[in-house]
Design a protein around this motif. Structure first.
Motif, PDB file in Angstrom:
ATOM      1  N   SER A 147       1.040  -1.313   0.147  1.00  0.00           N
ATOM      2  CA  SER A 147       0.063  -0.136  -0.152  1.00  0.00           C
ATOM      3  C   SER A 147       0.825   1.300   0.171  1.00  0.00           C
ATOM      4  O   SER A 147       2.106   1.259   0.216  1.00  0.00           O
ATOM      5  CB  SER A 147      -0.905  -0.074   1.222  1.00  0.00           C
ATOM      6  N   GLU A 148       0.295   2.341  -0.173  1.00  0.00           N
ATOM      7  CA  GLU A 148       0.903   3.750   0.016  1.00  0.00           C
ATOM      8  C   GLU A 148       0.311   4.574   1.046  1.00  0.00           C
ATOM      9  O   GLU A 148      -0.066   5.631   0.581  1.00  0.00           O
ATOM     10  CB  GLU A 148       0.817   4.393  -1.495  1.00  0.00           C
ATOM     11  N   GLU A 149      -0.019   3.665   2.160  1.00  0.00           N
ATOM     12  CA  GLU A 149      -0.589   4.487   3.314  1.00  0.00           C
ATOM     13  C   GLU A 149       0.334   4.585   4.508  1.00  0.00           C
ATOM     14  O   GLU A 149       1.410   4.161   4.425  1.00  0.00           O
ATOM     15  CB  GLU A 149      -1.850   3.586   3.659  1.00  0.00           C
ATOM     16  N   LEU A 150      -0.066   5.439   5.487  1.00  0.00           N
ATOM     17  CA  LEU A 150       0.723   5.635   6.601  1.00  0.00           C
ATOM     18  C   LEU A 150      -0.097   5.415   8.031  1.00  0.00           C
ATOM     19  O   LEU A 150      -1.445   5.567   7.951  1.00  0.00           O
ATOM     20  CB  LEU A 150       1.304   6.987   6.445  1.00  0.00           C
ATOM     21  N   MET A 151       0.693   5.212   9.031  1.00  0.00           N
ATOM     22  CA  MET A 151       0.086   5.166  10.163  1.00  0.00           C
ATOM     23  C   MET A 151       0.829   6.378  11.011  1.00  0.00           C
ATOM     24  O   MET A 151       1.980   6.063  10.890  1.00  0.00           O
ATOM     25  CB  MET A 151      -0.103   3.626  11.020  1.00  0.00           C
ATOM     26  N   LEU A 152       0.216   6.840  12.202  1.00  0.00           N
ATOM     27  CA  LEU A 152       0.762   7.699  13.058  1.00  0.00           C
ATOM     28  C   LEU A 152       0.264   7.730  14.411  1.00  0.00           C
ATOM     29  O   LEU A 152      -0.871   7.344  14.577  1.00  0.00           O
ATOM     30  CB  LEU A 152       0.832   9.469  12.435  1.00  0.00           C
ATOM     31  N   GLY A 153       1.052   8.339  15.255  1.00  0.00           N
ATOM     32  CA  GLY A 153       0.658   8.306  16.616  1.00  0.00           C
ATOM     33  C   GLY A 153      -0.295   9.281  16.738  1.00  0.00           C
ATOM     34  O   GLY A 153      -0.512  10.276  16.134  1.00  0.00           O
ATOM     35  N   LYS A 154      -1.068   8.897  18.075  1.00  0.00           N
ATOM     36  CA  LYS A 154      -2.254   9.676  18.321  1.00  0.00           C
ATOM     37  C   LYS A 154      -1.916  11.175  18.671  1.00  0.00           C
ATOM     38  O   LYS A 154      -2.598  12.224  18.145  1.00  0.00           O
ATOM     39  CB  LYS A 154      -3.087   9.136  19.289  1.00  0.00           C
ATOM     40  N   GLY A 155      -0.841  11.621  19.235  1.00  0.00           N
ATOM     41  CA  GLY A 155      -0.454  12.715  19.571  1.00  0.00           C
ATOM     42  C   GLY A 155      -0.088  13.636  18.271  1.00  0.00           C
ATOM     43  O   GLY A 155      -0.488  14.697  18.254  1.00  0.00           O
ATOM     44  N   LEU A 156       0.580  12.979  17.341  1.00  0.00           N
ATOM     45  CA  LEU A 156       0.799  13.475  16.128  1.00  0.00           C
ATOM     46  C   LEU A 156      -0.276  13.944  15.277  1.00  0.00           C
ATOM     47  O   LEU A 156      -0.837  14.753  14.650  1.00  0.00           O
ATOM     48  CB  LEU A 156       2.007  12.911  15.374  1.00  0.00           C
ATOM     49  N   ALA A 157      -1.211  12.929  15.381  1.00  0.00           N
ATOM     50  CA  ALA A 157      -2.596  13.049  14.650  1.00  0.00           C
ATOM     51  C   ALA A 157      -3.389  14.164  15.104  1.00  0.00           C
ATOM     52  O   ALA A 157      -4.076  15.024  14.227  1.00  0.00           O
ATOM     53  CB  ALA A 157      -3.226  11.717  14.717  1.00  0.00           C
ATOM     54  N   LYS A 158      -3.405  14.481  16.604  1.00  0.00           N
ATOM     55  CA  LYS A 158      -4.076  15.550  17.042  1.00  0.00           C
ATOM     56  C   LYS A 158      -3.539  16.927  16.732  1.00  0.00           C
ATOM     57  O   LYS A 158      -4.352  17.693  16.473  1.00  0.00           O
ATOM     58  CB  LYS A 158      -4.070  15.557  18.762  1.00  0.00           C
ATOM     59  N   TYR A 159      -2.315  16.906  16.625  1.00  0.00           N
ATOM     60  CA  TYR A 159      -1.334  17.999  16.405  1.00  0.00           C
ATOM     61  C   TYR A 159      -1.613  18.426  14.711  1.00  0.00           C
ATOM     62  O   TYR A 159      -2.000  19.771  14.513  1.00  0.00           O
ATOM     63  CB  TYR A 159       0.092  17.853  16.529  1.00  0.00           C
ATOM     64  N   LEU A 160      -1.522  17.586  13.897  1.00  0.00           N
ATOM     65  CA  LEU A 160      -2.056  17.720  12.486  1.00  0.00           C
ATOM     66  C   LEU A 160      -3.316  17.788  12.085  1.00  0.00           C
ATOM     67  O   LEU A 160      -3.677  18.066  11.188  1.00  0.00           O
ATOM     68  CB  LEU A 160      -1.237  16.787  11.841  1.00  0.00           C
ATOM     69  N   LYS A 161      -4.136  17.508  13.117  1.00  0.00           N
ATOM     70  CA  LYS A 161      -5.618  17.503  12.913  1.00  0.00           C
ATOM     71  C   LYS A 161      -6.171  16.520  11.794  1.00  0.00           C
ATOM     72  O   LYS A 161      -6.631  16.916  10.714  1.00  0.00           O
ATOM     73  CB  LYS A 161      -6.146  19.070  12.740  1.00  0.00           C
ATOM     74  N   VAL A 162      -5.418  15.310  11.974  1.00  0.00           N
ATOM     75  CA  VAL A 162      -5.782  14.202  10.703  1.00  0.00           C
ATOM     76  C   VAL A 162      -6.403  13.211  11.459  1.00  0.00           C
ATOM     77  O   VAL A 162      -6.262  12.823  12.543  1.00  0.00           O
ATOM     78  CB  VAL A 162      -4.857  13.946   9.802  1.00  0.00           C
ATOM     79  N   SER A 163      -7.197  12.337  10.572  1.00  0.00           N
ATOM     80  CA  SER A 163      -7.957  11.070  10.903  1.00  0.00           C
ATOM     81  C   SER A 163      -7.923   9.992   9.879  1.00  0.00           C
ATOM     82  O   SER A 163      -7.403  10.465   8.899  1.00  0.00           O
ATOM     83  CB  SER A 163      -9.310  11.412  11.603  1.00  0.00           C
ATOM     84  N   PRO A 164      -8.145   8.835  10.254  1.00  0.00           N
ATOM     85  CA  PRO A 164      -8.070   8.046   8.714  1.00  0.00           C
ATOM     86  C   PRO A 164      -8.950   8.383   7.799  1.00  0.00           C
ATOM     87  O   PRO A 164     -10.190   8.846   7.986  1.00  0.00           O
ATOM     88  CB  PRO A 164      -8.789   6.672   9.672  1.00  0.00           C
ATOM     89  N   GLY A 165      -8.204   8.366   6.616  1.00  0.00           N
ATOM     90  CA  GLY A 165      -8.996   8.825   5.361  1.00  0.00           C
ATOM     91  C   GLY A 165      -8.103  10.363   4.894  1.00  0.00           C
ATOM     92  O   GLY A 165      -8.417  10.595   3.550  1.00  0.00           O
ATOM     93  N   ASP A 166      -7.726  11.119   5.936  1.00  0.00           N
ATOM     94  CA  ASP A 166      -7.276  12.383   5.501  1.00  0.00           C
ATOM     95  C   ASP A 166      -5.850  12.196   4.837  1.00  0.00           C
ATOM     96  O   ASP A 166      -5.178  10.720   4.717  1.00  0.00           O
ATOM     97  CB  ASP A 166      -6.892  13.140   6.803  1.00  0.00           C
ATOM     98  N   THR A 167      -5.107  13.137   4.242  1.00  0.00           N
ATOM     99  CA  THR A 167      -3.757  12.966   3.816  1.00  0.00           C
ATOM    100  C   THR A 167      -2.832  13.929   4.413  1.00  0.00           C
ATOM    101  O   THR A 167      -2.866  15.110   4.861  1.00  0.00           O
ATOM    102  CB  THR A 167      -4.083  13.516   2.180  1.00  0.00           C
ATOM    103  N   VAL A 168      -1.629  13.068   4.402  1.00  0.00           N
ATOM    104  CA  VAL A 168      -0.289  13.896   5.044  1.00  0.00           C
ATOM    105  C   VAL A 168       0.604  13.967   3.990  1.00  0.00           C
ATOM    106  O   VAL A 168       0.883  13.020   3.160  1.00  0.00           O
ATOM    107  CB  VAL A 168       0.084  13.297   6.130  1.00  0.00           C
ATOM    108  N   VAL A 169       1.176  15.126   3.963  1.00  0.00           N
ATOM    109  CA  VAL A 169       2.241  15.328   2.899  1.00  0.00           C
ATOM    110  C   VAL A 169       3.747  15.470   3.433  1.00  0.00           C
ATOM    111  O   VAL A 169       3.833  16.089   4.522  1.00  0.00           O
ATOM    112  CB  VAL A 169       2.366  16.805   1.979  1.00  0.00           C
ATOM    113  N   PHE A 170       4.698  14.733   2.740  1.00  0.00           N
ATOM    114  CA  PHE A 170       6.041  14.611   3.534  1.00  0.00           C
ATOM    115  C   PHE A 170       6.986  15.550   2.630  1.00  0.00           C
ATOM    116  O   PHE A 170       6.780  15.307   1.108  1.00  0.00           O
ATOM    117  CB  PHE A 170       6.612  13.335   3.665  1.00  0.00           C
ATOM    118  N   TYR A 171       8.023  16.018   3.210  1.00  0.00           N
ATOM    119  CA  TYR A 171       9.074  16.871   2.459  1.00  0.00           C
ATOM    120  C   TYR A 171      10.317  16.877   3.233  1.00  0.00           C
ATOM    121  O   TYR A 171      10.451  17.051   4.290  1.00  0.00           O
ATOM    122  CB  TYR A 171       8.843  18.531   2.038  1.00  0.00           C
ATOM    123  N   GLY A 172      11.356  16.261   2.516  1.00  0.00           N
ATOM    124  CA  GLY A 172      12.556  15.854   3.151  1.00  0.00           C
ATOM    125  C   GLY A 172      13.463  15.465   2.285  1.00  0.00           C
ATOM    126  O   GLY A 172      13.513  15.777   0.989  1.00  0.00           O
TER     127      GLY A 172
END
Length: 410
Positions: A147-172
């Motif tokens: 898959s091309e999906e991610l899982m993240l910690g609940k504290g980070l999810a709260k900070y980024l204001k995301v839940s399952p189904g939302d999208t997160v962008v990475f840059y590095g």
């Protein structure tokens, strides 16, 4: 032998002539042993929980790395994870599980919110075997290898204001200064025991991470778990020998996380200070009880000396009384602590409110638990028992110097 039997018989009878006085001495020793064991068991339980959260549930007890990765943790200092390295790891019987990973930092963004995070690319099945990651899913579904999906910690999810189904962008930054940019839907929210993992961790499939960082067939680390933590140093040496001294290096969790080791050692020393204060209080209680016992029985002791009993025999009788009372109190104190420590070990108490936040602020999971280590129980029992016997020496010396008329006159 005859004198010893007489001393033990007299000591046993003397104990029950004044049950209140004997009960006070036994109770003082009992509560001393009980409190010392509970304090040490809970303290060590918190450390074990912290180690379990950080080691068993994330880093592994050992890690295989490129030697340069320790000094500079970048994608450029990765290793080649091939079938040869995999075979060398699996050939050691004490190794129960392993997981190759790509670990790197990147900027995670969701709408107008962004934060630096640790991205861990790992094989879903191997990661679950290593850390039980699937059990950490709080919301959503566990990711799959292709898959091309991610899982993240609940504290980070709260900070980024995301839940399952939302999208997160990475840059590095990727391998050899390539640009690592990717957009991934959230498959699940994870809950870890360690607050720092909840606030910073992101998992994506290993294949997806290799594409993101342009690091095909590579891994920054291979995390390894063992059957027993006691075998860690031996397995570390064996695995290092198997993979070769010049290729990659094997590090244990203590070398990987010196800050955690230092934190535990520092807190353990402060805990010892509290334990010494407890010992001091216990010592005063036991010593005061012994002096009270001598004072109350002064006339009795003087009478025995006056009718011909030697001071030495009288002193030994008192010592045997102290040993019996201390033994009874120590045994019952240790037995009383076992169900309490077992209950805390099997059913940890989660702290809420201010107390829980205070634990999280210092990096500990807000949970009260305990270890059930027979060595810890016996060591605390022996410490208090020996302390009680040592404190009885001064009253015994007083009896050795006591004159018959001294007590009778009083």
């Amino acid at each position: 032998m005859q004198n010893l039997k007489l001393i033990i018989t007299m000591a046993w009878r003397n104990l029950w002539r004044n049950r209140v006085r004997t009960s006070i001495m036994i109770a003082a020793t009992l509560f001393a042993v009980f409190l010392a064991i509970i304090m040490r068991s809970v303290q060590e339980g918190v450390y074990e929980r912290q180690i379990q959260n950080m080691v068993s549930y994330y880093s592994g007890f050992l890690q295989v790395q490129n030697p340069a990765f320790s000094d500079e943790k970048t994608i450029d200092n990765s290793l080649i994870f091939d079938s040869d390295l995999e075979q060398k790891i699996t050939s050691i019987p004490e190794i129960t599980s392993y997981s190759p990973r790509i670990e790197s930092f990147a900027l995670a963004s969701s709408e107008e919110v962004s934060k630096g995070v640790m991205i861990t690319g790992s094989d879903p099945q191997l990661e679950d075997e290593l850390t039980g990651l699937k059990k950490r899913v709080l919301e959503g579904k566990y990711f799959t290898a292709d898959s091309e999906e991610l899982m993240l910690g609940k504290g980070l999810a709260k900070y980024l204001k995301v839940s399952p189904g939302d999208t997160v962008v990475f840059y590095g930054a990727g391998y050899h200064a390539s640009t690592a940019v990717g957009k991934y839907p959230v498959a699940a929210i994870l809950e870890f025991g360690a607050p720092q993992l909840n606030d910073n961790m992101v998992y994506i499939p290993l294949k997806a991470s290799q594409r993101l960082f342009s690091a095909q067939e590579m891994a920054t680390t291979v995390a390894v778990n063992l059957k027993s933590r006691k075998d860690m140093k031996e397995v570390q040496s064996e695995l290092q020998l198997a993979i070769g001294e010049t290729d990659n290096e094997v590090k244990n969790w203590e070398e990987l996380m010196p800050e955690l080791v230092n934190s535990i050692e520092g807190d353990r020393e402060s805990g010892k200070i509290m334990l010494y204060v407890l010992y001091m209080i216990i010592g005063f209680v036991i010593y005061g009880t012994l002096l009270m016992m001598i004072q109350e029985r002064k006339r009795e002791f003087s009478m025995l000396v006056a009718i011909g009993m030697k001071n030495k025999m009288l002193s030994l009788t008192l010592m045997v009384e102290c040993i019996i009372m201390t033994a009874i109190g120590a045994i019952f104190g240790s037995l009383l602590s076992i169900p309490i420590t077992s209950w805390l070990h099997n059913s940890p108490v989660k702290l809420e409110g201010g107390a829980g936040k205070a634990y999280e602020q210092v990096g500990f999971e807000p949970v009260i638990t305990a270890v059930t280590d027979p060595a810890l129980i016996s060591s605390q029992t022996w410490v208090v028992a020996i302390m009680s016997i040592v404190l009885s020496i001064y009253p015994m010396i007083k009896l050795l110097k006591m004159e018959p008329l001294e007590g009778l006159r009083g």
